[in-house]
Design a protein around this motif. Structure first.
Motif, PDB file in Angstrom:
ATOM      1  N   ARG A   3      32.972  47.625  43.480  1.00 46.67           N
ATOM      2  CA  ARG A   3      32.875  48.525  42.339  1.00 46.67           C
ATOM      3  C   ARG A   3      33.685  47.984  41.171  1.00 46.67           C
ATOM      4  O   ARG A   3      34.696  48.556  40.800  1.00 46.67           O
ATOM      5  CB  ARG A   3      33.380  49.914  42.697  1.00 46.67           C
ATOM      6  N   SER A   5      32.826  47.880  38.111  1.00 46.04           N
ATOM      7  CA  SER A   5      32.697  48.940  37.121  1.00 46.04           C
ATOM      8  C   SER A   5      33.344  48.584  35.789  1.00 46.04           C
ATOM      9  O   SER A   5      34.443  49.015  35.482  1.00 46.04           O
ATOM     10  CB  SER A   5      33.348  50.204  37.657  1.00 46.04           C
ATOM     11  N   ASP A   6      32.628  47.801  35.002  1.00 47.02           N
ATOM     12  CA  ASP A   6      33.177  47.428  33.706  1.00 47.02           C
ATOM     13  C   ASP A   6      32.948  48.503  32.672  1.00 47.02           C
ATOM     14  O   ASP A   6      33.157  48.304  31.495  1.00 47.02           O
ATOM     15  CB  ASP A   6      32.594  46.112  33.203  1.00 47.02           C
ATOM     16  N   LEU A   7      32.490  49.649  33.127  1.00 51.49           N
ATOM     17  CA  LEU A   7      32.398  50.758  32.174  1.00 51.49           C
ATOM     18  C   LEU A   7      32.389  52.088  32.905  1.00 51.49           C
ATOM     19  O   LEU A   7      31.981  52.176  34.051  1.00 51.49           O
ATOM     20  CB  LEU A   7      31.239  50.559  31.210  1.00 51.49           C
ATOM     21  N   VAL A   8      32.898  53.097  32.241  1.00 55.12           N
ATOM     22  CA  VAL A   8      32.993  54.416  32.842  1.00 55.12           C
ATOM     23  C   VAL A   8      31.628  55.083  32.791  1.00 55.12           C
ATOM     24  O   VAL A   8      31.014  55.170  31.739  1.00 55.12           O
ATOM     25  CB  VAL A   8      34.015  55.290  32.093  1.00 55.12           C
ATOM     26  N   GLN A   9      31.175  55.555  33.932  1.00 54.62           N
ATOM     27  CA  GLN A   9      29.845  56.153  34.017  1.00 54.62           C
ATOM     28  C   GLN A   9      29.688  57.323  33.064  1.00 54.62           C
ATOM     29  O   GLN A   9      30.555  58.160  32.947  1.00 54.62           O
ATOM     30  CB  GLN A   9      29.585  56.630  35.438  1.00 54.62           C
ATOM     31  N   ILE A  41      36.790  44.088  27.378  1.00 57.38           N
ATOM     32  CA  ILE A  41      37.032  45.037  28.463  1.00 57.38           C
ATOM     33  C   ILE A  41      35.747  45.734  28.891  1.00 57.38           C
ATOM     34  O   ILE A  41      35.497  45.903  30.075  1.00 57.38           O
ATOM     35  CB  ILE A  41      38.096  46.078  28.044  1.00 57.38           C
ATOM     36  N   LEU A  42      34.947  46.112  27.922  1.00 56.30           N
ATOM     37  CA  LEU A  42      33.699  46.803  28.241  1.00 56.30           C
ATOM     38  C   LEU A  42      32.520  45.843  28.194  1.00 56.30           C
ATOM     39  O   LEU A  42      32.355  45.105  27.223  1.00 56.30           O
ATOM     40  CB  LEU A  42      33.463  47.938  27.237  1.00 56.30           C
TER      41      LEU A  42
ATOM     42  N   VAL B   8      34.186  63.483  34.210  1.00 53.48           N
ATOM     43  CA  VAL B   8      33.672  62.155  33.939  1.00 53.48           C
ATOM     44  C   VAL B   8      33.437  61.425  35.250  1.00 53.48           C
ATOM     45  O   VAL B   8      34.324  61.351  36.095  1.00 53.48           O
ATOM     46  CB  VAL B   8      34.669  61.353  33.083  1.00 53.48           C
ATOM     47  N   GLN B   9      32.229  60.944  35.422  1.00 58.22           N
ATOM     48  CA  GLN B   9      31.860  60.297  36.676  1.00 58.22           C
ATOM     49  C   GLN B   9      32.794  59.140  37.015  1.00 58.22           C
ATOM     50  O   GLN B   9      33.139  58.336  36.174  1.00 58.22           O
ATOM     51  CB  GLN B   9      30.432  59.768  36.590  1.00 58.22           C
ATOM     52  N   GLY B  10      33.155  59.118  38.266  1.00 58.90           N
ATOM     53  CA  GLY B  10      33.981  58.013  38.726  1.00 58.90           C
ATOM     54  C   GLY B  10      35.459  58.334  38.684  1.00 58.90           C
ATOM     55  O   GLY B  10      36.290  57.534  39.076  1.00 58.90           O
ATOM     56  N   ARG B  97      43.004  51.514  31.037  1.00 59.91           N
ATOM     57  CA  ARG B  97      42.377  50.375  30.369  1.00 59.91           C
ATOM     58  C   ARG B  97      41.029  50.768  29.768  1.00 59.91           C
ATOM     59  O   ARG B  97      40.778  50.567  28.579  1.00 59.91           O
ATOM     60  CB  ARG B  97      42.133  49.259  31.377  1.00 59.91           C
ATOM     61  N   LEU B  98      40.175  51.314  30.622  1.00 58.28           N
ATOM     62  CA  LEU B  98      38.812  51.602  30.195  1.00 58.28           C
ATOM     63  C   LEU B  98      38.745  52.754  29.208  1.00 58.28           C
ATOM     64  O   LEU B  98      38.047  52.674  28.206  1.00 58.28           O
ATOM     65  CB  LEU B  98      37.937  51.903  31.416  1.00 58.28           C
ATOM     66  N   ALA B 101      39.895  51.740  25.818  1.00 58.66           N
ATOM     67  CA  ALA B 101      38.912  50.858  25.171  1.00 58.66           C
ATOM     68  C   ALA B 101      37.777  51.693  24.580  1.00 58.66           C
ATOM     69  O   ALA B 101      37.359  51.485  23.437  1.00 58.66           O
ATOM     70  CB  ALA B 101      38.363  49.849  26.170  1.00 58.66           C
ATOM     71  N   ILE B 102      37.300  52.644  25.360  1.00 56.58           N
ATOM     72  CA  ILE B 102      36.203  53.481  24.880  1.00 56.58           C
ATOM     73  C   ILE B 102      36.648  54.320  23.688  1.00 56.58           C
ATOM     74  O   ILE B 102      35.962  54.397  22.666  1.00 56.58           O
ATOM     75  CB  ILE B 102      35.692  54.404  26.007  1.00 56.58           C
TER      76      ILE B 102
END
Lengths: 111, 111
Positions: A3, A5-9, A41-42, B8-10, B97-98, B101-102
């Motif tokens: 997983r 997972s380079d991005l949050v779902q 990062i994304l 938020v998923q995950g 991190r994620l 970035a978002i």
DNA sequence: CTGGTGACCTCGGTAACCGAGGGAGAAACC
DNA sequence: GGTTTCTCCCTCGGTTACCGAGGTCACCAG
């Protein structure tokens, strides 16, 4: 299996809408832009991006027009519709609400 | 159909691990706690929670013990293992991190 | 003894993402 | 002029996650 997972779902739509709010772009350029702006990062794979674009178009949040790209290749340029801007506002607000709630929980000190 | 998406998923694993890091709790209390701490913004349904707990237990990140709850009912109290603490650190770092970035992308000013 | 509620669980569906695969045309290279 | 590289598009199948609906049991209040 793994997983990375380079991005949050659930944030892909939001990211695409935001990128397109800054300027109309073609699909390939969108993924480049997301990676660049986020400092690597994304990352979005083709297999995620194109289906997402089609869905957004179908919802009426973006529209497509064939043009030549910077490198003189045929490319589909997407831009935000008025509805799309509304949706962006909504999704951005949701993101802020939820992400700050989560961050708040994560940062709690142990008793 | 709709996507009310109260979380938020995950991030469910992360939230559970964090809550349990603060104190061991039984399943039902975990969902109460998440809702309470987040001011009602984050909500977890049973149907999401219990499968998640079983997965976390199977991964060796939490362990369960049957006890009586505050209200004298049989309840399974979960607590973090050493591995679980490691995992929590990792997931918290990923989240930071994620999510930042978002958030950075979302907050960009239009040209 | 009945109803509410604390507490547990499973199952089936759906949404979302991703890896793998494929194709075509412009440009660059030899 | 042929071949490779790069840009750019697309689809399909699988996996993961989450969630709604459904069900069980036990304690306690009335």
């Amino acid at each position: 299996m793994s997983r990375p997972s380079d991005l949050v779902q659930g944030t892909l739509d939001l990211l695409i809408l935001k990128i397109l709010a800054l300027q109309p772009l073609n699909g390939w350029a969108i993924s480049q832009r997301i990676r660049q702006i986020s400092g690597g990062i994304l990352q979005v794979s083709d297999g995620s991006l194109y289906p997402a674009l089609h869905k957004l178009e179908q919802e009426g949040w973006i529209t497509a027009k064939w043009k030549a790209s910077e490198n003189n290749r045929r490319a589909k340029f997407y831009s935000l519709t008025r509805l799309g801007r509304k949706q962006l506002e909504k999704e951005a607000a949701d993101w802020n609400r939820l992400s700050s709630a989560i961050t708040h929980v994560v940062r709690l000190e142990e008793a």
